[in-house]
Structures are given as C-alpha cells and as structure tokens.
Design a protein around this motif. Structure first.
Motif, PDB file in Angstrom:
ATOM      1  N   THR A   1       8.734   2.698  -4.639  1.00  0.00           N
ATOM      2  CA  THR A   1       8.245   3.861  -3.921  1.00  0.00           C
ATOM      3  C   THR A   1       8.003   3.502  -2.466  1.00  0.00           C
ATOM      4  OG1 THR A   1       6.548   5.600  -3.908  1.00  0.00           O
ATOM      5  CG2 THR A   1       5.816   3.371  -4.421  1.00  0.00           C
ATOM      6  N   SER A   2       7.999   4.491  -1.603  1.00  0.00           N
ATOM      7  CA  SER A   2       7.796   4.261  -0.174  1.00  0.00           C
ATOM      8  C   SER A   2       6.364   3.810   0.107  1.00  0.00           C
ATOM      9  CB  SER A   2       8.099   5.531   0.622  1.00  0.00           C
ATOM     10  OG  SER A   2       9.434   5.943   0.433  1.00  0.00           O
ATOM     11  N   GLY A   3       6.201   3.004   1.157  1.00  0.00           N
ATOM     12  CA  GLY A   3       4.867   2.557   1.530  1.00  0.00           C
ATOM     13  C   GLY A   3       4.899   1.412   2.517  1.00  0.00           C
ATOM     14  N   TRP A   4       3.710   0.838   2.720  1.00  0.00           N
ATOM     15  CA  TRP A   4       3.534  -0.263   3.673  1.00  0.00           C
ATOM     16  C   TRP A   4       3.528  -1.609   2.948  1.00  0.00           C
ATOM     17  CZ3 TRP A   4       3.708   0.991   8.701  1.00  0.00           C
ATOM     18  CH2 TRP A   4       3.394   2.300   9.074  1.00  0.00           C
TER      19      TRP A   4
ATOM     20  N   ARG B   1      10.958   2.902   3.500  1.00  0.00           N
ATOM     21  CA  ARG B   1      11.194   4.169   2.790  1.00  0.00           C
ATOM     22  C   ARG B   1      12.136   3.910   1.620  1.00  0.00           C
ATOM     23  NH1 ARG B   1      14.931   8.500   3.578  1.00  0.00           N
ATOM     24  NH2 ARG B   1      15.784   7.345   5.368  1.00  0.00           N
TER      25      ARG B   1
ATOM     26  N   TRP C   1       6.675  -0.635   7.290  1.00  0.00           N
ATOM     27  CA  TRP C   1       6.943   0.552   6.467  1.00  0.00           C
ATOM     28  C   TRP C   1       8.365   0.498   5.928  1.00  0.00           C
ATOM     29  CZ3 TRP C   1       4.800   4.739   4.262  1.00  0.00           C
ATOM     30  CH2 TRP C   1       5.634   5.793   3.884  1.00  0.00           C
TER      31      TRP C   1
ATOM     32  N   LYS D   1       0.867  -1.183   0.000  1.00  0.00           N
ATOM     33  CA  LYS D   1       0.000   0.000   0.000  1.00  0.00           C
ATOM     34  C   LYS D   1       0.897   1.223   0.000  1.00  0.00           C
ATOM     35  CE  LYS D   1      -2.201   1.341   3.701  1.00  0.00           C
ATOM     36  NZ  LYS D   1      -3.194   1.463   4.815  1.00  0.00           N
ATOM     37  N   ALA D   2       0.857   1.966  -1.123  1.00  0.00           N
ATOM     38  CA  ALA D   2       1.728   3.132  -1.278  1.00  0.00           C
ATOM     39  C   ALA D   2       1.354   4.224  -0.284  1.00  0.00           C
ATOM     40  CB  ALA D   2       1.643   3.661  -2.704  1.00  0.00           C
ATOM     41  N   HIS D   3       2.309   5.064   0.021  1.00  0.00           N
ATOM     42  CA  HIS D   3       2.077   6.187   0.913  1.00  0.00           C
ATOM     43  C   HIS D   3       0.965   7.076   0.348  1.00  0.00           C
ATOM     44  CE1 HIS D   3       2.796   9.407   3.712  1.00  0.00           C
ATOM     45  NE2 HIS D   3       3.090  10.260   2.728  1.00  0.00           N
ATOM     46  N   GLY D   4      -0.053   7.348   1.174  1.00  0.00           N
ATOM     47  CA  GLY D   4      -1.173   8.168   0.741  1.00  0.00           C
ATOM     48  C   GLY D   4      -2.303   7.398   0.095  1.00  0.00           C
ATOM     49  N   SER D   5      -2.157   6.069  -0.069  1.00  0.00           N
ATOM     50  CA  SER D   5      -3.193   5.243  -0.702  1.00  0.00           C
ATOM     51  C   SER D   5      -3.931   4.419   0.362  1.00  0.00           C
ATOM     52  CB  SER D   5      -2.568   4.307  -1.739  1.00  0.00           C
ATOM     53  OG  SER D   5      -3.531   3.396  -2.235  1.00  0.00           O
TER      54      SER D   5
END
Length: 450
Positions: A308-311, A333, A331, A279-283
């Motif tokens: 890309t950064s995310g979970w 980065r 997480w 799950k991308a950052h902000g999604s």
C-alpha cells in the motif's frame, strides 16, 4: 748644556721670521697607534650558574709595549690585566682575560694604552649582569571540565626579577592522565607586561603547564600545573542517501531500500543494524517492516513486497558512544497492476542467452545482465521489443524478489545492471503482452564477495 744655550742665543739673534731645522732623530719619531678594544662574549656579560671568562683584545702599531686596566664598579683605580702579544702583520695583537662572577655585577670601565714615542689610549665601559630569575605565575587552564574536542583557555604571566617580561616565547605543554611525559602543544609570545594566553583543544584528561626556555639574559622556568577533566560525549550519527524504489511500484512487486550509516566525522559506521519502518497513508504510526546490518562502507540494503502507498524511512537505534538517528521519509505510491486483456491467439516468446556477470562480483559493485527476447513469427524466431523484469533469489532463500524492469530493443536484446549486495540466483521474466505469451529465462548464480 753649553751647546744648547748657544743654539737658543742664535735663534734669539735671528729675530722674527727665523726657523730652526729639527734634528734627524726628532724627524724619525713615530707615535704609536691603537685599535678599539674587542670583548668576547659581547657585553653585557651575563652570569648564570658558573663564572664567565671574558677575553679582551686590541692591536697596536709602533708601540714598544701595551697595557690594559679594568676598573670595577665603585672603584677609582683600575687593575692591570696580563696581556699576551702576538704579531699581526705590521700590528701586534694583545689579548688578556678576566673571569667574572655574579658578585662582580655592575658597570665596569677599561683603559687600553699603547706605549711608544708618546702614549695612545682607548677607554670605554661594559656591563656585567647577574642572570634574571624568571617565574611563571597565575597559570590557569579554564574551564576545568569540558567535552572532548572543546577548546580551553590557558593563561599566565612571565616575570623576570619580579617584573613583567615581555616579547618572550612561552611553550604550552600537556601531559595526559596515565602518562609521564609532557608534549608541546603550541607557542605564545608574552605581552609587554609579561601576560600571555592561548586557546587549545582538550582531547583527554590531563595536566597543562607553561614553560619558558630562558634566553641570553634570563633563566628558564616552568609554571605550576592545572588539571582539566575531559568527558566524552556520544557522537552523532546520520543516514544519508536513503532511497525506496521503484516509485511508483505495482502492488505485489518488490520494493528496495538502500542508504549509508555514518557517525560524526563523517565516517562509515559498520556492523550496525538499521531498521526499515513504514507509515501508511493516513496513519500516524511507524511500523517495523525489515532490517539489515551495515557493511564496512556503512551501506545497508533491504527489500520487501509493496502492499500500500505510504512513507518509508530508515532508523538507527544507536550504540554505546553513538546517538541514534533516522533518515528523512520517502513516499512511495503503490498502484494496482493492470491485468493484460485475454487473448486467445497469441505468439509464443522465449528469453534466451541470459547471462549475469561478472562472477564473482565485489559487494556494492554492478552486476550486469544480458539476454535476448524472441517471438515465434510463423515458425521463425525473431527479436521482439517488450518489457522484461529482473528477479533475484538470495542464496538460502526460496522466494524470488522483483528487482527492476527494462525493455528489450527492436532486435530483442536485453541489457541492464544493478548493484550486487548478496549472493544468489538471477532470472529475467517476460509476462507477455496483448500479442504474445510470456516466458522466463534460465537462472544464473552470481557470488558476491566483500
């Protein structure tokens, strides 16, 4: 007769203070002795299904003969018992038997007599009982429908001749559906009123009952049966030790995922597919990226390219009898790698003596790597300290995957290790730095066995 009258006259003539010497025959007389009566089996004598023969015995001393009389309940005159004498030192042991039936129940009396120069006797009473009839009533196993492994309560009352029979041990037994034999589960002691209860664990459908084995005074008995149905619920599962690494990671580098899948117990769950989602950052949306099948130890291993950064998390959809689960999110980065500055005059480097070992290696055990990073110092190769990256290409694949980074020491020696999960090729890469050009080691193949 005349002489006896003369003796009396002499005594009367002597008056007060006179005494008469006993004759020699009178001085030698000894009264008999008799012991208490022993009864075997010891009273009360309990009659079950067959008559019971009791043995009565006592000893006498200085007795010419002996007799034993037994008096039944409600009878005023006793009946003689035939006795057998046997010498016992200075004493004589007398033994007799009497057979009792259930109809003879009640309080009996006995009288033993030793005859001699005077009689000596002992008497007493004993009880003949009819064995108690027992019954286990109101047996109940509750509830009637449970999940496998849940506890149920079994209870009932033990009666003896219609009254509560307390302080007795009762066995709880169970027969599984599809079998013929009952097995012992636990034991419980009845209360003073005969009631008993126990908690037992129900593992499978079947019939429960209570059994009393009887005792000296009472017959054995078995309760009615009570069926309990057991349904098997799905086991829970969990993912432990989930890890996404390295963190942070350069964009375009390899990102690795490991963890262990377990089912309730908690034991390794092998041969199950685990999905790696992102799950991308902000999604708000989790997306499937890759997956792996767990080994015998429940472990899984997967990798992808960091973009890309995310979970990140691991998900298990479940299977028959096992519920699905998901790990906690991790997480990571992702950073943009810094390009090295352009250098026109740089020294050459080389990676030599690269070795991946042992070979073969057991799955999940460490693969070790060694080598040496050298720099060309005006025509002489010297050890060089620099950041070296480890890459892996699985057997059957055409793509090299980044695994980890390490540093060579001042003498140029490189050493690191990672756990091996799949067979394949390994190599070391030095990308160079401000002062040197990069180089790549030779490839080394390591077979991973299960």
């Amino acid at each position: 007769m005349l002489q006896r009258m003369r003796a009396v006259a002499v005594v009367l003539a002597m008056g007060a203070g006179a005494f008469v010497l006993a004759s020699p025959a009178s001085a030698a007389a000894i009264a008999p002795s008799i012991s208490p009566v022993a009864i075997s089996p010891a009273p009360p004598i309990v009659i079950f299904d067959k008559p019971v023969t009791a043995t009565f015995s006592f000893t006498t001393k200085d007795a010419g003969k002996a007799e034993l009389q037994l008096k039944p309940p409600g009878v005023s005159v006793g009946s003689p018992v035939e006795l057998t004498p046997k010498p016992h030192g200075q004493w004589t042991r007398w033994t007799g038997t009497k057979t009792f039936e259930a109809a003879n129940a009640g309080q009996w009396s006995f009288l033993a007599i030793a005859h001699g120069d005077g009689d000596k006797s002992v008497n007493g009473t004993f009880e003949v009982r009819k064995a108690l009839d027992t019954k286990i009533v109101d047996f109940d196993a509750n509830p009637d429908l449970v999940d496998s492994g849940d506890q149920i309560r079994v209870s009932a009352q033990l009666l003896a001749d219609g009254k509560g029979y307390g302080g007795k041990q009762v066995t709880i037994t169970f027969r599984a559906k599809g079998t013929d034999a009952y097995r012992h589960v636990t034991k419980v002691t009845t209360a003073g009123n005969g009631w008993f209860a126990a908690r037992v664990r129900a593992e499978t459908t079947g019939w429960w009952r209570a059994e009393f084995g009887g005792d000296k005074f009472a017959r054995a008995s078995v309760s009615d049966t009570d069926r309990v149905d057991v349904k098997f619920r799905d086991r829970d599962s969990r993912i432990v030790g989930f890890d996404a690494r390295p963190e942070p990671v350069d964009k375009g580098d390899r990102l690795n995922f490991t963890g262990t899948l377990e089912s309730e117990g908690w034991r390794a769950l092998a041969g199950q597919r685990v999905n790696i989602t992102f799950k991308a950052h902000g999604s708000d949306r989790w997306q499937l990226v890759t997956s792996d099948v767990t080994g015998r130890d429940g472990r899984f291993w997967a990798a992808t390219t960091a973009e890309t950064s995310g979970w990140w998390r691991a998900e298990y959809a479940g299977t028959k009898g096992v519920n699905g689960t998901a790990s906690g999110p991790d997480w990571v980065r992702v950073v943009q790698p810094t390009p090295p500055p352009v250098q026109v005059d740089k020294a050459d480097t080389r990676l030599v003596k690269f070795n991946a070992y042992p070979e073969p290696v057991k799955r999940g055990k460490y693969v070790k790597f060694s080598g040496k990073l050298q720099v060309d110092d005006e025509g002489s190769w010297e050890g060089y300290s620099g950041k070296v990256r480890l890459y892996f290409k699985p057997a059957g694949s055409h793509k090299w995957q980044y695994v980890k980074s390490t540093w060579s020491n001042d003498s140029g020696k490189v050493y690191t290790k990672v756990k091996g999960w799949k067979s394949g090729w390994w190599k070391l890469v030095f990308r160079g730095d401000d002062d040197t050009w990069g180089d790549t080691s030779r490839r080394d193949y390591v077979r991973v066995k299960r």
